[in-house]
Design a protein around this motif. Structure first.
Motif, PDB file in Angstrom:
ATOM      1  N   LEU A   9       0.866  -1.175   0.000  1.00 26.22           N
ATOM      2  CA  LEU A   9       0.000   0.000   0.000  1.00 26.22           C
ATOM      3  C   LEU A   9       0.906   1.229   0.000  1.00 26.22           C
ATOM      4  CD1 LEU A   9      -2.771  -0.983   2.598  1.00 26.22           C
ATOM      5  CD2 LEU A   9      -2.534  -1.614   0.194  1.00 26.22           C
ATOM      6  N   ALA A  10       0.738   2.113  -0.988  1.00 30.27           N
ATOM      7  CA  ALA A  10       1.676   3.230  -1.145  1.00 30.27           C
ATOM      8  C   ALA A  10       0.964   4.513  -1.537  1.00 30.27           C
ATOM      9  CB  ALA A  10       2.731   2.885  -2.191  1.00 30.27           C
ATOM     10  N   ALA A  11       1.542   5.634  -1.125  1.00 31.07           N
ATOM     11  CA  ALA A  11       1.014   6.952  -1.456  1.00 31.07           C
ATOM     12  C   ALA A  11       0.895   7.109  -2.965  1.00 31.07           C
ATOM     13  CB  ALA A  11       1.929   8.033  -0.883  1.00 31.07           C
ATOM     14  N   ALA A  12      -0.147   7.801  -3.412  1.00 35.98           N
ATOM     15  CA  ALA A  12      -0.404   7.964  -4.843  1.00 35.98           C
ATOM     16  C   ALA A  12       0.777   8.588  -5.580  1.00 35.98           C
ATOM     17  CB  ALA A  12      -1.651   8.822  -5.042  1.00 35.98           C
ATOM     18  N   SER A  13       1.517   9.470  -4.915  1.00 28.75           N
ATOM     19  CA  SER A  13       2.652  10.133  -5.563  1.00 28.75           C
ATOM     20  C   SER A  13       3.800   9.183  -5.889  1.00 28.75           C
ATOM     21  CB  SER A  13       3.165  11.282  -4.681  1.00 28.75           C
ATOM     22  OG  SER A  13       3.398  10.840  -3.359  1.00 28.75           O
ATOM     23  N   LEU A  14       3.751   7.966  -5.351  1.00 28.98           N
ATOM     24  CA  LEU A  14       4.794   6.970  -5.614  1.00 28.98           C
ATOM     25  C   LEU A  14       4.447   6.055  -6.788  1.00 28.98           C
ATOM     26  CD1 LEU A  14       5.469   5.965  -1.914  1.00 28.98           C
ATOM     27  CD2 LEU A  14       7.135   7.074  -3.419  1.00 28.98           C
ATOM     28  N   THR A  15       3.318   6.263  -7.428  1.00 27.48           N
ATOM     29  CA  THR A  15       2.809   5.331  -8.429  1.00 27.48           C
ATOM     30  C   THR A  15       3.837   4.948  -9.492  1.00 27.48           C
ATOM     31  OG1 THR A  15       0.538   6.138  -8.124  1.00 27.48           O
ATOM     32  CG2 THR A  15       1.023   4.926 -10.153  1.00 27.48           C
ATOM     33  N   GLU A  16       4.356   5.920 -10.207  1.00 24.33           N
ATOM     34  CA  GLU A  16       5.257   5.615 -11.322  1.00 24.33           C
ATOM     35  C   GLU A  16       6.554   4.983 -10.838  1.00 24.33           C
ATOM     36  OE1 GLU A  16       2.272   8.451 -12.538  1.00 24.33           O
ATOM     37  OE2 GLU A  16       3.729   8.553 -10.896  1.00 24.33           O
ATOM     38  N   ALA A  17       7.148   5.554  -9.797  1.00 25.72           N
ATOM     39  CA  ALA A  17       8.428   5.036  -9.301  1.00 25.72           C
ATOM     40  C   ALA A  17       8.280   3.624  -8.736  1.00 25.72           C
ATOM     41  CB  ALA A  17       8.996   5.971  -8.234  1.00 25.72           C
ATOM     42  N   PHE A  18       7.223   3.384  -7.959  1.00 26.74           N
ATOM     43  CA  PHE A  18       7.056   2.063  -7.355  1.00 26.74           C
ATOM     44  C   PHE A  18       6.668   1.002  -8.388  1.00 26.74           C
ATOM     45  CE2 PHE A  18       6.628   1.879  -2.467  1.00 26.74           C
ATOM     46  CZ  PHE A  18       7.824   2.563  -2.325  1.00 26.74           C
ATOM     47  N   ASN A  19       5.931   1.385  -9.416  1.00 25.72           N
ATOM     48  CA  ASN A  19       5.632   0.415 -10.464  1.00 25.72           C
ATOM     49  C   ASN A  19       6.922  -0.077 -11.118  1.00 25.72           C
ATOM     50  OD1 ASN A  19       2.829   0.089 -10.328  1.00 25.72           O
ATOM     51  ND2 ASN A  19       2.438   1.890 -11.590  1.00 25.72           N
ATOM     52  N   GLN A  20       7.862   0.846 -11.337  1.00 30.83           N
ATOM     53  CA  GLN A  20       9.148   0.447 -11.913  1.00 30.83           C
ATOM     54  C   GLN A  20       9.961  -0.384 -10.922  1.00 30.83           C
ATOM     55  OE1 GLN A  20      10.319   0.928 -15.162  1.00 30.83           O
ATOM     56  NE2 GLN A  20      11.732  -0.618 -14.349  1.00 30.83           N
ATOM     57  N   ILE A  21       9.978   0.044  -9.667  1.00 30.25           N
ATOM     58  CA  ILE A  21      10.704  -0.703  -8.643  1.00 30.25           C
ATOM     59  C   ILE A  21      10.129  -2.112  -8.504  1.00 30.25           C
ATOM     60  CG2 ILE A  21      11.026  -0.861  -6.128  1.00 30.25           C
ATOM     61  CD1 ILE A  21      11.547   2.152  -6.128  1.00 30.25           C
ATOM     62  N   GLY A  22       8.809  -2.229  -8.591  1.00 31.36           N
ATOM     63  CA  GLY A  22       8.180  -3.542  -8.499  1.00 31.36           C
ATOM     64  C   GLY A  22       8.652  -4.469  -9.611  1.00 31.36           C
ATOM     65  N   LYS A  23       8.723  -3.948 -10.829  1.00 28.86           N
ATOM     66  CA  LYS A  23       9.194  -4.753 -11.965  1.00 28.86           C
ATOM     67  C   LYS A  23      10.649  -5.178 -11.769  1.00 28.86           C
ATOM     68  CE  LYS A  23       6.127  -2.501 -15.319  1.00 28.86           C
ATOM     69  NZ  LYS A  23       6.076  -1.606 -16.502  1.00 28.86           N
ATOM     70  N   ALA A  26      17.882   4.934  -6.999  1.00 31.22           N
ATOM     71  CA  ALA A  26      18.146   5.498  -8.323  1.00 31.22           C
ATOM     72  C   ALA A  26      16.841   5.705  -9.088  1.00 31.22           C
ATOM     73  CB  ALA A  26      19.084   4.582  -9.112  1.00 31.22           C
ATOM     74  N   VAL A  27      15.911   4.747  -8.971  1.00 32.88           N
ATOM     75  CA  VAL A  27      14.610   4.882  -9.626  1.00 32.88           C
ATOM     76  C   VAL A  27      13.849   6.064  -9.039  1.00 32.88           C
ATOM     77  CG1 VAL A  27      12.369   3.783  -9.991  1.00 32.88           C
ATOM     78  CG2 VAL A  27      14.466   2.435 -10.203  1.00 32.88           C
ATOM     79  N   LEU A  28      13.868   6.186  -7.730  1.00 39.36           N
ATOM     80  CA  LEU A  28      13.164   7.279  -7.049  1.00 39.36           C
ATOM     81  C   LEU A  28      13.768   8.632  -7.393  1.00 39.36           C
ATOM     82  CD1 LEU A  28      12.783   5.356  -3.711  1.00 39.36           C
ATOM     83  CD2 LEU A  28      10.858   6.262  -5.026  1.00 39.36           C
ATOM     84  N   ALA A  29      15.095   8.693  -7.481  1.00 33.66           N
ATOM     85  CA  ALA A  29      15.756   9.957  -7.832  1.00 33.66           C
ATOM     86  C   ALA A  29      15.406  10.372  -9.257  1.00 33.66           C
ATOM     87  CB  ALA A  29      17.277   9.789  -7.685  1.00 33.66           C
ATOM     88  N   LYS A  30      15.343   9.404 -10.162  1.00 33.35           N
ATOM     89  CA  LYS A  30      14.983   9.691 -11.550  1.00 33.35           C
ATOM     90  C   LYS A  30      13.572  10.257 -11.642  1.00 33.35           C
ATOM     91  CE  LYS A  30      14.843   7.625 -16.173  1.00 33.35           C
ATOM     92  NZ  LYS A  30      15.061   6.375 -16.955  1.00 33.35           N
TER      93      LYS A  30
END
Length: 261
Positions: free
Chosen positions: A55-69, A251-255
């Motif tokens: 469960l994650a904050a909406a603002s993390l959507t794009e970064a966490f989707n990449q981290i998940g992959k 690195a994903v989050l910083a990008k």
């Protein structure tokens, strides 16, 4: 520094909250004290398999989707399912018993609600974010169509601090329950301006324009992450948290525009 968003078609105003800003605003709320992250080597992969729900904050959507992959690729046999939304809503769901393994919040205050209920292990801060806009004074102009996050959610709490410091009384036409919903109001040209996170402006690409504003530095948000005590797969949940904290995850989050906590 903060930024503002504008729909490309009509060049309307939009305020963007940078991830870094909100942390300072809410850090005084207390709760289980998050631990600052320390540099650690990238995980080579975990022996744990199975499925976890994050469960994650909406603002993390794009970064966490990449981290998940990336995490699944490094951990064959694992599956990460995400549920994104308002941190306050997600915290309430966890306290009420919603099944999940990891919680990543957009503020220490929302994480505190979960740790105080005994539902989460000790959290760690992993990023920060700030707000962005296109002219703060326009938010007090009744002739403008304005969207803001509701004050009970992290991006809204940050906006309250920003407007107080700027001595501006905003005139919002709509109060949204998470930052993605607020951003969408601008992208769809339903409003002229909105105050959202810098990272969401980046994720929106050419749909909006973001403008930096100095007041955002008075409302930096720090994001904590923790495994949940009712996790059905605690080993994989911890492996995911470790990956988020690792150089690869950072690195994903910083990008995506997030800053160090």
């Amino acid at each position: 520094m903060n930024t503002t968003l504008l729909p490309k078609a009509g060049k309307r105003l939009v305020l963007v909250a940078l991830a870094t800003v909100l942390g300072l605003l809410l850090s005084a709320c207390g709760g289980a004290e998050p631990q600052a992250i320390a540099p650690s080597p990238s995980p080579a992969g975990s022996s744990a398999g199975g499925t976890i729900t994050v469960l994650a904050a909406a603002s993390l959507t794009e970064a966490f989707n990449q981290i998940g992959k990336d995490f699944e690729a490094k951990n064959p046999g694992s599956k990460v399912t995400f549920s994104f939304g308002s941190s306050a809503t997600l915290a309430t769901q966890i306290v009420q018993g919603a099944p999940a393994d990891v919680f990543a919040a957009a503020s220490p205050a929302t994480m505190k609600a979960v740790t105080a209920a005994g539902a989460a292990n000790t959290p760690k801060d992993f990023v920060s974010n700030t707000l962005k806009i296109t002219g703060l004074k326009d938010f007090g102009d009744e002739s403008r169509r304005i969207a803001l996050c509701a004050p009970q959610v992290p991006c809204g709490a940050a906006a309250v601090k920003v407007f107080a410091d700027a001595k501006i009384v905003p005139k919002p036409d709509t109060l949204e329950q998470d930052v993605k919903a607020t951003l969408q109001k601008v992208a769809s040209d339903e409003v002229d301006a909105a105050l959202v996170y810098k990272t969401d402006v980046i994720a929106a690409g050419d749909k909006v324009d973001g403008i930096q504003f100095p007041e955002a530095q008075q409302a930096i948000n720090t994001y904590p992450i923790a495994t949940l005590k009712e996790s059905k797969n605690p080993a994989l949940a911890q492996a995911f948290v470790d990956y988020v904290l690792s150089p690869d995850g950072q690195a994903v989050l910083a990008k995506a525009g997030f800053a160090q906590p």
